[in-house]
Design an enzyme around this catalytic site. Sequence first.
Site, mmCIF file in Angstrom:
data_model
loop_
_atom_site.group_PDB
_atom_site.id
_atom_site.type_symbol
_atom_site.label_atom_id
_atom_site.label_comp_id
_atom_site.label_asym_id
_atom_site.label_seq_id
_atom_site.Cartn_x
_atom_site.Cartn_y
_atom_site.Cartn_z
ATOM 1 N N CYS A 89 0.848 -1.190 0.000
ATOM 2 C CA CYS A 89 0.000 0.000 0.000
ATOM 3 C C CYS A 89 0.882 1.238 0.000
ATOM 4 O O CYS A 89 1.710 1.414 0.894
ATOM 5 C CB CYS A 89 -0.903 -0.009 1.235
ATOM 6 S SG CYS A 89 -1.970 1.444 1.352
ATOM 7 N N HIS A 97 7.113 11.083 -4.915
ATOM 8 C CA HIS A 97 7.569 9.763 -4.467
ATOM 9 C C HIS A 97 6.528 8.680 -4.791
ATOM 10 O O HIS A 97 6.862 7.610 -5.286
ATOM 11 C CB HIS A 97 7.850 9.817 -2.961
ATOM 12 C CG HIS A 97 8.352 8.540 -2.376
ATOM 13 N ND1 HIS A 97 9.640 8.111 -2.539
ATOM 14 C CD2 HIS A 97 7.727 7.606 -1.627
ATOM 15 C CE1 HIS A 97 9.794 6.955 -1.917
ATOM 16 N NE2 HIS A 97 8.646 6.624 -1.361
#
Length: 160
Positions: A89, A97
């Site tokens: 996740c 990022h």
Amino acid sequence: MATALKNLSEYTKNKTIDISNKTFAVVVSEYNPEITEALYEGVTETLLKEGAKAENIFREDVPGAYELTLGAQFMAQRDEVDAVICLGCVIQGETKHFDFICDAVAQGVTNVSLKYNKPVIFGLLTPNTQQQALDRAGGKHGNKGVEAAVAAIKMIGFNQ
């Protein structure tokens, strides 16, 4: 189909295969453990429900989502492994990022699958918020882990 329109835990069996002798490697990111543990539960419960033996489900943990691809490669190169399921996740943050990690994992999982000619399943949640992740890890939208397990089973059966 958007998750909001489909429950991730619901599936149809359009090709029944015997998975009692199949081996599944599950590579789990340690990052966001509240989410990844729920995804793992969805995977294991589904595989067992569909006939896999507990001793044929192997779990390996990796530090984060980026490491899922190398972990998947380590598992896929094992002859006894029939499918690899990657669980992680990455929640959208304030920087790019998120984009780099999600793209790298998607490409990496695809590459490992093609390199070893076996199913390597992309079970990476890419939500905008923690709540969206919870909703997809056993919450109101079901469990992406169930969907990932079903994808692995169906892809094993695809080439038989």
